[in-house]
Design an enzyme around this catalytic site. Sequence first.
Site, PDB file in Angstrom:
ATOM      1  N   HIS A 436       0.925  -1.370  -0.124  1.00  0.00           N
ATOM      2  CA  HIS A 436      -0.059   0.515   0.258  1.00  0.00           C
ATOM      3  C   HIS A 436       0.908   1.361   0.318  1.00  0.00           C
ATOM      4  O   HIS A 436       0.449   1.910  -0.137  1.00  0.00           O
ATOM      5  CB  HIS A 436      -1.105  -0.096   1.231  1.00  0.00           C
ATOM      6  CG  HIS A 436      -2.037  -1.167   0.547  1.00  0.00           C
ATOM      7  ND1 HIS A 436      -2.888  -1.310   1.639  1.00  0.00           N
ATOM      8  CD2 HIS A 436      -2.410  -1.932   0.183  1.00  0.00           C
ATOM      9  CE1 HIS A 436      -3.725  -2.386   2.051  1.00  0.00           C
ATOM     10  NE2 HIS A 436      -3.190  -2.559   0.457  1.00  0.00           N
ATOM     11  N   SER A 508      -7.023  -8.227   9.585  1.00  0.00           N
ATOM     12  CA  SER A 508      -8.441  -8.652  10.079  1.00  0.00           C
ATOM     13  C   SER A 508      -8.684  -9.387   9.031  1.00  0.00           C
ATOM     14  O   SER A 508      -9.928 -10.069   8.243  1.00  0.00           O
ATOM     15  CB  SER A 508      -9.534  -7.600  10.067  1.00  0.00           C
ATOM     16  OG  SER A 508      -9.466  -7.148   9.017  1.00  0.00           O
TER      17      SER A 508
END
Length: 565
Positions: A436, A508
């Site tokens: 990212h 997550s």
Amino acid sequence: MFMSLPALRVSCGAVLLLGLCLLMPAPAEGQRVWAFTGSDSVAVGEPFTLTVVAEYTMVMEASFPALDAATDARAGDVSHQFGDLEVLRVQNHSGGYFGTDRPGMRADTVVYEVTTFALDTARVAPVPVTFSSAGATATQASSSFLVPVRSVVQEETASLRGLAPLAEFPRGWGLYVLLALLALGVLAAGWYAWHRRPDETPEPAPPTRAAPPVPPAARTRRRLRRLQHTTDWSDPAYAKPFFTALVAILRLYLTRRVDLPAAERTTTELVQACWAVDPPLPSTAVEALQSVLRVADLAKFADAMPGPAAGQEALQEAYAFIDAVEDTLPALPSPAPPSEGGISAESGVPTFRDPGGLWEEFSPQELANVDAFLDNPTLVQSWYAHRHAVIAEVEPNPGHYALAEMERLVDDFTVVTQNVDGLHQQAGSNHVAELHGNIRRAYCIDCEAPAPEGALAPDGDDSARCPTCGGLLRPDVVWFGEMLPREEVKRAEQALQRADVCLSIGTSALVYPAAAIPQQARAGGAYVAEINIEPSAIADQLDETVIGKAGEVLPALLDAVRALA
């Protein structure tokens, strides 16, 4: 002839009474109002005339409606309507007495220039005329009637004729033989190309970072702001393209927010459908929408030229419509994913998804996508500059240092991270694939030249710009909807192919495509374990789950690695 004084008085009174009787008009015929159009049929948006005639006695006064519409409609005020007819202006207002043919009577005539946007037929509502005399008033209206509305056909298409009948030709087999040979040639060429294809599979395009769903209201407000900023209000011809775009934005909002097919409906049909929505929309919302649509119809079809003030007022009505709908309808679910405990969060770096984190303070639609940046670059730059300042004060935690030490103990060790804070490199890791990007870096969106660290901070209200070409500076991070950097993805995939062990730390497993990395590693034969403060969404697909903080679990794991080295 002589007479006495009393008799003279009686005679004078008789003469006076006779004179008054001669001056009084004949018995009145009463008031009468009727209306008619100047055309037997009209086209949508075509101006035509509506004439209203009122007959009444000379002792009365007549008051017609909409006499102040001489210039209001051309400026965008369409407050005068007679049924399906929109009043554009008053062409003529005249009157006069009938004379000896009909003593005591007069007629007033008002000629309105009108238009309609109805389909098939337009209803002309009764036109009321108010009569007043000696403080008393009475209202009488014309009869209602229908005007046919003809279909609109382009002038250049009016002379087109129907299709000519197909000509018959003798059937021959030569064409079929030629087609069969051509098909065989195509099949042979395909077979040859298939067997001569290169063994290397073309490299697929890098995946994109999945964006959270944007609520219809937020997306519509953003489009309205962009329309306001890109409209040239000084251009006299701004009205038609502006109102066309404005109506399209509002129709799309209705389709997405209340599941109403608004694009296929006329103005009248759309307003009626809005009144029938379940749960019902507030009257203020429907009235605001109707006001915008009526002015837009005049600008698009009747060549009206509303000024910039009318355009700005229509924008405010559009915002009021959205606010009223959102205040009435049930709130949509929040697009923010649930919380996660990343390794950087243990160092004090706020995350997007934690309660109280950065998505709690700002809307993600205003921060992490290209449209939001172009719409308000100063806001996005300020937020990223603030986030960079926070990260600059943060130190790597024991988990970062443990991974950096494992890199020195293991021959082939790669960190694949979604974090943009650069703490892995700060802790000493050298083999890091940043999927990212890195918030410590920035570059110009025009010339793509890198900017010095810290150059992203705006100067007051002025956006930060490239010192080379003057283009806007943006952070070197992957925003929602953008492709992941190709080289970083390739480095991560090559590491997964070689991996014997894969550790999924503090994720997550909700943000794809990075969330699929543990599954890819396990499919390649690696032993996959996750370290997290709670089981992730894919915990049941992994080999092992260790519940705990990365800063506590990884140092213990480092001790075990040292014992094996």
